[in-house]
Design a protein around this motif. Structure first.
Motif, PDB file in Angstrom:
ATOM      1  N   VAL A 143       0.864  -1.176   0.000  1.00  0.00           N
ATOM      2  CA  VAL A 143       0.000   0.000   0.000  1.00  0.00           C
ATOM      3  C   VAL A 143       0.899   1.224   0.000  1.00  0.00           C
ATOM      4  N   GLU A 144       0.762   2.055  -1.008  1.00  0.00           N
ATOM      5  CA  GLU A 144       1.582   3.259  -1.126  1.00  0.00           C
ATOM      6  C   GLU A 144       0.723   4.474  -0.804  1.00  0.00           C
ATOM      7  N   ALA A 145       1.093   5.179   0.249  1.00  0.00           N
ATOM      8  CA  ALA A 145       0.320   6.333   0.703  1.00  0.00           C
ATOM      9  C   ALA A 145       0.738   7.591  -0.043  1.00  0.00           C
ATOM     10  N   GLY A 146      -0.200   8.491  -0.201  1.00  0.00           N
ATOM     11  CA  GLY A 146       0.082   9.771  -0.855  1.00  0.00           C
ATOM     12  C   GLY A 146      -0.991  10.769  -0.514  1.00  0.00           C
ATOM     13  N   SER A 147      -1.109  11.786  -1.338  1.00  0.00           N
ATOM     14  CA  SER A 147      -2.114  12.811  -1.100  1.00  0.00           C
ATOM     15  C   SER A 147      -2.564  13.380  -2.433  1.00  0.00           C
ATOM     16  N   ALA A 151      -4.469   6.181  -0.659  1.00  0.00           N
ATOM     17  CA  ALA A 151      -3.583   5.025  -0.706  1.00  0.00           C
ATOM     18  C   ALA A 151      -3.900   4.195  -1.940  1.00  0.00           C
ATOM     19  N   VAL A 152      -2.866   3.573  -2.488  1.00  0.00           N
ATOM     20  CA  VAL A 152      -3.005   2.759  -3.687  1.00  0.00           C
ATOM     21  C   VAL A 152      -2.411   1.381  -3.414  1.00  0.00           C
ATOM     22  N   ILE A 153      -3.145   0.332  -3.757  1.00  0.00           N
ATOM     23  CA  ILE A 153      -2.623  -1.024  -3.657  1.00  0.00           C
ATOM     24  C   ILE A 153      -1.917  -1.365  -4.965  1.00  0.00           C
ATOM     25  N   LYS A 154      -0.661  -1.798  -4.864  1.00  0.00           N
ATOM     26  CA  LYS A 154       0.110  -2.106  -6.056  1.00  0.00           C
ATOM     27  C   LYS A 154       0.981  -3.328  -5.792  1.00  0.00           C
ATOM     28  N   ALA A 155       1.551  -3.866  -6.851  1.00  0.00           N
ATOM     29  CA  ALA A 155       2.447  -5.016  -6.704  1.00  0.00           C
ATOM     30  C   ALA A 155       3.642  -4.630  -5.832  1.00  0.00           C
ATOM     31  N   LEU A 156       4.113  -5.559  -5.026  1.00  0.00           N
ATOM     32  CA  LEU A 156       5.237  -5.297  -4.144  1.00  0.00           C
ATOM     33  C   LEU A 156       6.474  -4.902  -4.942  1.00  0.00           C
ATOM     34  N   ASP A 157       7.171  -3.886  -4.467  1.00  0.00           N
ATOM     35  CA  ASP A 157       8.381  -3.434  -5.130  1.00  0.00           C
ATOM     36  C   ASP A 157       9.406  -4.571  -5.176  1.00  0.00           C
ATOM     37  N   PRO A 158      10.079  -4.765  -6.329  1.00  0.00           N
ATOM     38  CA  PRO A 158      11.057  -5.853  -6.455  1.00  0.00           C
ATOM     39  C   PRO A 158      12.135  -5.840  -5.387  1.00  0.00           C
ATOM     40  N   CYS A 179       6.465  16.082  -8.423  1.00  0.00           N
ATOM     41  CA  CYS A 179       6.787  16.880  -7.259  1.00  0.00           C
ATOM     42  C   CYS A 179       5.491  17.480  -6.706  1.00  0.00           C
ATOM     43  N   GLY A 180       5.590  18.210  -5.611  1.00  0.00           N
ATOM     44  CA  GLY A 180       4.401  18.768  -4.982  1.00  0.00           C
ATOM     45  C   GLY A 180       3.963  17.883  -3.827  1.00  0.00           C
ATOM     46  N   LEU A 181       2.920  18.304  -3.148  1.00  0.00           N
ATOM     47  CA  LEU A 181       2.485  17.612  -1.949  1.00  0.00           C
ATOM     48  C   LEU A 181       2.167  16.145  -2.200  1.00  0.00           C
ATOM     49  N   GLU A 182       1.519  15.847  -3.332  1.00  0.00           N
ATOM     50  CA  GLU A 182       1.133  14.468  -3.610  1.00  0.00           C
ATOM     51  C   GLU A 182       2.341  13.540  -3.631  1.00  0.00           C
ATOM     52  N   ALA A 183       3.415  14.005  -4.263  1.00  0.00           N
ATOM     53  CA  ALA A 183       4.614  13.169  -4.386  1.00  0.00           C
ATOM     54  C   ALA A 183       5.461  13.190  -3.115  1.00  0.00           C
ATOM     55  N   PHE A 184       5.446  14.327  -2.402  1.00  0.00           N
ATOM     56  CA  PHE A 184       6.358  14.504  -1.277  1.00  0.00           C
ATOM     57  C   PHE A 184       5.761  14.120   0.068  1.00  0.00           C
ATOM     58  N   TYR A 185       4.471  13.821   0.099  1.00  0.00           N
ATOM     59  CA  TYR A 185       3.776  13.668   1.376  1.00  0.00           C
ATOM     60  C   TYR A 185       4.468  12.696   2.325  1.00  0.00           C
ATOM     61  N   SER A 186       4.906  11.555   1.833  1.00  0.00           N
ATOM     62  CA  SER A 186       5.495  10.536   2.705  1.00  0.00           C
ATOM     63  C   SER A 186       7.020  10.567   2.726  1.00  0.00           C
ATOM     64  N   MET A 187       7.637  11.425   1.908  1.00  0.00           N
ATOM     65  CA  MET A 187       9.089  11.372   1.747  1.00  0.00           C
ATOM     66  C   MET A 187       9.886  11.756   2.998  1.00  0.00           C
ATOM     67  N   PRO A 188       9.438  12.706   3.840  1.00  0.00           N
ATOM     68  CA  PRO A 188      10.223  12.995   5.045  1.00  0.00           C
ATOM     69  C   PRO A 188      10.400  11.770   5.942  1.00  0.00           C
ATOM     70  N   ASN A 189       9.338  10.984   6.123  1.00  0.00           N
ATOM     71  CA  ASN A 189       9.462   9.766   6.931  1.00  0.00           C
ATOM     72  C   ASN A 189      10.411   8.773   6.287  1.00  0.00           C
ATOM     73  N   ILE A 190      10.302   8.623   4.961  1.00  0.00           N
ATOM     74  CA  ILE A 190      11.165   7.685   4.249  1.00  0.00           C
ATOM     75  C   ILE A 190      12.622   8.134   4.334  1.00  0.00           C
ATOM     76  N   GLY A 191      12.852   9.442   4.135  1.00  0.00           N
ATOM     77  CA  GLY A 191      14.210   9.972   4.215  1.00  0.00           C
ATOM     78  C   GLY A 191      14.814   9.800   5.595  1.00  0.00           C
ATOM     79  N   ARG A 192      14.026  10.051   6.609  1.00  0.00           N
ATOM     80  CA  ARG A 192      14.544   9.916   7.965  1.00  0.00           C
ATOM     81  C   ARG A 192      14.897   8.463   8.284  1.00  0.00           C
ATOM     82  N   ARG A 193      14.027   7.543   7.884  1.00  0.00           N
ATOM     83  CA  ARG A 193      14.301   6.129   8.154  1.00  0.00           C
ATOM     84  C   ARG A 193      15.559   5.669   7.420  1.00  0.00           C
ATOM     85  N   LEU A 194      15.750   6.173   6.197  1.00  0.00           N
ATOM     86  CA  LEU A 194      16.967   5.844   5.461  1.00  0.00           C
ATOM     87  C   LEU A 194      18.196   6.368   6.199  1.00  0.00           C
TER      88      LEU A 194
END
Length: 258
Positions: free
Chosen positions: A103-107, A114-121, A148-163
């Motif tokens: 499930v990929e979250a966005g805005s 949220a969108v259900i999609k095939a698991l990333d390889p 870019c914009g809110l839709e694309a960036f919405y979850s990126m701060p959490n992803i960046g921090r975890r990385l």
């Protein structure tokens, strides 16, 4: 009566009770659909493996089984279980008994979706969530035409921090959990380090983003901050950075072949 139980203890008892009910007389497990949603919330590592073992045994005869989780160690156990099932590695997809989705979250227009999609390889093929986090950040920094914009960036701060936290945990394990102190050891532009940590503290731990439906500029720094993050990783360990890029390339080729 049991009193003063921790959240993890309550979760464990509830989950064991649920698994017990699968053998109830008013439910046919062989014909039934079983849905298990994040069963290991608040459990420690030892309890997680016990929970997985109970779940594996109690659900093996289910007519259909759905397991949802945010927990990567549990996901890894489930993935290994499913991948070793008969016919799971068949070249004919229809013959495989199991499927993996994410499930990929966005805005959109300021509203979460949220969108259900095939698991990333990368999540399917490798044993670490880190590979996937690296890919998500690299996609936003290595391609100027990426959305870019809110839709694309919405979850990126959490992803960046975890990385960043995962990377620093390997570089400076003695100070795991103390991100500021870990960054003090990194020989990198001081202003950019401050920008990275300020951005992640603000947007990955805040409970909400004020009035997103009216101000899509609040995350306008996202791509530039993520570029700084990738530059920091490359500066700190260039060989690791280059090897990760090779891995991304091989995963994309594998996905195309599948």
């Amino acid at each position: 009566p049991a009193t003063n139980l921790s959240e993890g203890e309550r979760t464990a008892i509830a989950f064991l009770y649920f698994l017990k009910t699968l053998k109830a007389k008013d439910f046919s497990l062989a014909d039934g659909i079983v849905v298990i949603d994040d069963p290991v919330s608040s459990l420690d590592a030892n309890a997680l493996f016990c929970a997985f073992s109970f779940m594996k045994v109690r659900t093996k005869d289910a007519g259909q089984l759905f397991i949802l989780t945010h927990n990567f160690p549990l996901f890894r156990q489930i993935k290994n279980l499913f991948n070793h099932m008969k016919h799971q590695r068949s070249k004919e997809v229809d013959k495989r008994p199991c499927r993996f989705y994410m499930v990929e979250a966005g805005s959109i227009a300021g509203k979460r979706n949220a969108v259900i999609k095939a698991l990333d390889p990368l999540l399917h093929s490798y044993e670490s969530e880190y590979h996937y986090l690296f890919k998500r950040v690299y996609e936003q920094t290595g391609n100027e035409s990426a959305p870019c914009g809110l839709e694309a960036f919405y979850s990126m701060p959490n992803i960046g921090r975890r990385l960043l936290e995962a990377f620093m945990a390997f570089r400076y394990p003695a100070e795991t959990g103390h991100l500021n102190e870990q960054l003090d050891h990194v020989q990198f532009d001081t202003a950019k380090k401050a920008r990275i940590i300020r951005f992640f503290h603000t947007y990955s731990h805040d409970g909400r983003i004020a009035e997103p439906e009216h101000d899509i500029s609040i995350l306008a720094e996202t791509r530039e901050v993520l570029k700084d993050l990738m530059a920091l990783v490359k500066s700190e360990d260039e060989r690791h950075y280059d090897e990760m890029l090779k891995l991304l390339g091989s995963a994309e080729v594998g996905a195309e072949q599948n």
